[in-house]
Design a protein around this motif. Structure first.
Motif, PDB file in Angstrom:
ATOM      1  N   ARG A   1       0.822  -1.224   0.000  1.00 46.14           N
ATOM      2  CA  ARG A   1       0.000   0.000   0.000  1.00 46.14           C
ATOM      3  C   ARG A   1       0.852   1.268   0.000  1.00 46.14           C
ATOM      4  O   ARG A   1       0.350   2.347  -0.291  1.00 46.14           O
ATOM      5  N   ASP A   2       2.131   1.165   0.332  1.00 47.24           N
ATOM      6  CA  ASP A   2       2.998   2.332   0.494  1.00 47.24           C
ATOM      7  C   ASP A   2       3.732   2.705  -0.791  1.00 47.24           C
ATOM      8  O   ASP A   2       4.958   2.664  -0.873  1.00 47.24           O
ATOM      9  N   THR A   3       2.970   3.105  -1.807  1.00 46.49           N
ATOM     10  CA  THR A   3       3.565   3.607  -3.036  1.00 46.49           C
ATOM     11  C   THR A   3       4.396   4.844  -2.706  1.00 46.49           C
ATOM     12  O   THR A   3       3.918   5.752  -2.032  1.00 46.49           O
ATOM     13  N   ILE A   4       5.630   4.878  -3.182  1.00 46.06           N
ATOM     14  CA  ILE A   4       6.540   5.987  -2.879  1.00 46.06           C
ATOM     15  C   ILE A   4       6.180   7.182  -3.762  1.00 46.06           C
ATOM     16  O   ILE A   4       6.154   7.076  -4.982  1.00 46.06           O
ATOM     17  N   THR A   5       5.917   8.320  -3.108  1.00 45.18           N
ATOM     18  CA  THR A   5       5.497   9.525  -3.823  1.00 45.18           C
ATOM     19  C   THR A   5       6.455  10.696  -3.630  1.00 45.18           C
ATOM     20  O   THR A   5       6.323  11.714  -4.306  1.00 45.18           O
ATOM     21  N   ALA A   6       7.396  10.607  -2.712  1.00 46.37           N
ATOM     22  CA  ALA A   6       8.368  11.678  -2.472  1.00 46.37           C
ATOM     23  C   ALA A   6       9.677  11.043  -2.030  1.00 46.37           C
ATOM     24  O   ALA A   6       9.681   9.996  -1.368  1.00 46.37           O
TER      25      ALA A   6
ATOM     26  N   LYS B   1      -1.508  11.661   1.184  1.00 47.37           N
ATOM     27  CA  LYS B   1      -0.329  11.460   0.345  1.00 47.37           C
ATOM     28  C   LYS B   1       0.742  12.515   0.616  1.00 47.37           C
ATOM     29  O   LYS B   1       0.466  13.708   0.641  1.00 47.37           O
ATOM     30  N   ILE B   2       1.979  12.060   0.814  1.00 44.58           N
ATOM     31  CA  ILE B   2       3.131  12.953   0.946  1.00 44.58           C
ATOM     32  C   ILE B   2       3.526  13.365  -0.472  1.00 44.58           C
ATOM     33  O   ILE B   2       3.857  12.518  -1.302  1.00 44.58           O
ATOM     34  N   THR B   3       3.490  14.680  -0.745  1.00 42.56           N
ATOM     35  CA  THR B   3       3.826  15.154  -2.088  1.00 42.56           C
ATOM     36  C   THR B   3       5.249  15.662  -2.199  1.00 42.56           C
ATOM     37  O   THR B   3       5.806  15.696  -3.287  1.00 42.56           O
ATOM     38  N   GLN B   4       5.848  16.057  -1.082  1.00 42.74           N
ATOM     39  CA  GLN B   4       7.219  16.584  -1.117  1.00 42.74           C
ATOM     40  C   GLN B   4       7.850  16.456   0.269  1.00 42.74           C
ATOM     41  O   GLN B   4       7.173  16.628   1.276  1.00 42.74           O
TER      42      GLN B   4
ATOM     43  N   GLN C   1       2.125   7.281  -0.534  1.00 41.13           N
ATOM     44  CA  GLN C   1       0.735   7.561  -0.886  1.00 41.13           C
ATOM     45  C   GLN C   1      -0.159   7.528   0.353  1.00 41.13           C
ATOM     46  O   GLN C   1      -1.157   8.227   0.423  1.00 41.13           O
ATOM     47  N   THR C   2       0.220   6.742   1.346  1.00 35.10           N
ATOM     48  CA  THR C   2      -0.599   6.575   2.554  1.00 35.10           C
ATOM     49  C   THR C   2      -0.230   7.555   3.666  1.00 35.10           C
ATOM     50  O   THR C   2      -0.712   7.426   4.783  1.00 35.10           O
ATOM     51  N   GLY C   3       0.654   8.537   3.392  1.00 32.70           N
ATOM     52  CA  GLY C   3       0.970   9.571   4.362  1.00 32.70           C
ATOM     53  C   GLY C   3       2.099   9.243   5.328  1.00 32.70           C
ATOM     54  O   GLY C   3       2.295   9.936   6.311  1.00 32.70           O
ATOM     55  N   LYS C   4       2.868   8.223   5.031  1.00 35.33           N
ATOM     56  CA  LYS C   4       3.981   7.842   5.904  1.00 35.33           C
ATOM     57  C   LYS C   4       5.293   8.419   5.393  1.00 35.33           C
ATOM     58  O   LYS C   4       5.466   8.623   4.197  1.00 35.33           O
ATOM     59  N   ILE C   5       6.225   8.654   6.313  1.00 37.79           N
ATOM     60  CA  ILE C   5       7.605   8.980   5.955  1.00 37.79           C
ATOM     61  C   ILE C   5       8.515   7.971   6.634  1.00 37.79           C
ATOM     62  O   ILE C   5       8.363   7.688   7.826  1.00 37.79           O
ATOM     63  N   PHE C   6       9.454   7.428   5.850  1.00 33.16           N
ATOM     64  CA  PHE C   6      10.453   6.504   6.350  1.00 33.16           C
ATOM     65  C   PHE C   6      11.831   7.136   6.193  1.00 33.16           C
ATOM     66  O   PHE C   6      12.094   7.857   5.226  1.00 33.16           O
ATOM     67  N   PHE C   7      12.731   6.823   7.140  1.00 34.92           N
ATOM     68  CA  PHE C   7      14.078   7.379   7.214  1.00 34.92           C
ATOM     69  C   PHE C   7      15.043   6.201   7.211  1.00 34.92           C
ATOM     70  O   PHE C   7      14.890   5.269   8.001  1.00 34.92           O
ATOM     71  N   SER C   8      16.055   6.237   6.330  1.00 38.12           N
ATOM     72  CA  SER C   8      17.007   5.123   6.265  1.00 38.12           C
ATOM     73  C   SER C   8      18.121   5.292   7.289  1.00 38.12           C
ATOM     74  O   SER C   8      18.713   6.354   7.395  1.00 38.12           O
ATOM     75  N   ILE C   9      18.366   4.250   8.048  1.00 33.48           N
ATOM     76  CA  ILE C   9      19.544   4.185   8.910  1.00 33.48           C
ATOM     77  C   ILE C   9      20.724   3.771   8.030  1.00 33.48           C
ATOM     78  O   ILE C   9      21.798   4.309   8.102  1.00 33.48           O
ATOM     79  N   ASN C  10      20.482   2.789   7.194  1.00 37.42           N
ATOM     80  CA  ASN C  10      21.362   2.352   6.114  1.00 37.42           C
ATOM     81  C   ASN C  10      20.440   1.716   5.082  1.00 37.42           C
ATOM     82  O   ASN C  10      19.225   1.767   5.240  1.00 37.42           O
ATOM     83  N   SER C  11      20.946   1.145   4.035  1.00 43.00           N
ATOM     84  CA  SER C  11      20.056   0.619   3.000  1.00 43.00           C
ATOM     85  C   SER C  11      19.199  -0.558   3.475  1.00 43.00           C
ATOM     86  O   SER C  11      18.202  -0.876   2.854  1.00 43.00           O
ATOM     87  N   MET C  12      19.558  -1.157   4.596  1.00 42.01           N
ATOM     88  CA  MET C  12      18.801  -2.301   5.100  1.00 42.01           C
ATOM     89  C   MET C  12      17.839  -1.949   6.233  1.00 42.01           C
ATOM     90  O   MET C  12      16.857  -2.636   6.446  1.00 42.01           O
ATOM     91  N   GLN C  13      18.119  -0.892   6.979  1.00 35.42           N
ATOM     92  CA  GLN C  13      17.297  -0.529   8.141  1.00 35.42           C
ATOM     93  C   GLN C  13      16.582   0.797   7.907  1.00 35.42           C
ATOM     94  O   GLN C  13      17.216   1.793   7.548  1.00 35.42           O
ATOM     95  N   TRP C  14      15.269   0.789   8.137  1.00 36.57           N
ATOM     96  CA  TRP C  14      14.433   1.967   7.928  1.00 36.57           C
ATOM     97  C   TRP C  14      13.578   2.210   9.163  1.00 36.57           C
ATOM     98  O   TRP C  14      13.110   1.268   9.794  1.00 36.57           O
TER      99      TRP C  14
END
Length: 166
Positions: free
Chosen positions: A88-93, A129-132, A107-120
């Protein structure tokens, strides 16, 4: 003289400049790049009706999304899948923090932050939806939501406040 290979009716959703003469453009039909300041273009990823976002950092690494999947490349010839989020988490920004961490909005209003490429880390849970996303400094992150205005975190995503209701 300029020429193009863009599909008829392509809506360019993002345009980035990873280096002085290199451009990359994202559209629902794919990713295109130019190594001569836009004079000629080559399609390097072909897709149909998928939301694509693209971002290039100062190290010439290009990140892009296809639906809920995040990829990276340096030379446009090989792509690495960094993360597949919930369906459900289509990346929009997509952007990068001052410290080099990737931030994605969905698209679902979430923001994720990478610790590294494996950990978020899931750092924001909005309603729309997050637009920017804009990472202004090491701690300050802004996000714009469709129909909901702008929110800011001044502590790297721990706490958020709405500063404009849109």
């Amino acid at each position: 003289m300029y020429s193009t290979v863009f599909c008829n009716g392509s809506a360019i959703t993002s345009l980035v400049q990873p280096s002085a003469s290199t451009l990359a453009a994202a559209s629902p039909q794919g990713i295109y790049y130019s190594c001569n300041s836009g004079k000629t273009w080559t399609q390097v990823i072909c897709t149909r009706n998928t939301i694509i976002t693209i971002y290039a950092n100062k190290k010439n690494i290009i990140y892009f999304s296809l639906g809920n999947k995040l990829y990276s490349t340096v030379r446009f010839d090989s792509w690495k899948l960094l993360k597949q989020f919930d369906e459900r988490d289509t990346i929009t920004a997509l952007t990068e923090s001052a410290s080099g961490n990737i931030l994605i909005g969905t698209q679902t209003g979430k923001i994720f932050f990478s610790i590294n490429s494996m950990q978020w880390i899931h750092i924001y849970n909005g309603k729309y939806k997050i637009t920017q996303i804009l990472a202004q400094s090491a701690d300050t992150i802004f996000c714009a939501q469709w129909g909901s205005g702008i929110s800011v975190s001044e502590n790297n995503g721990k706490y958020w406040k709405t500063i404009n209701k849109g």
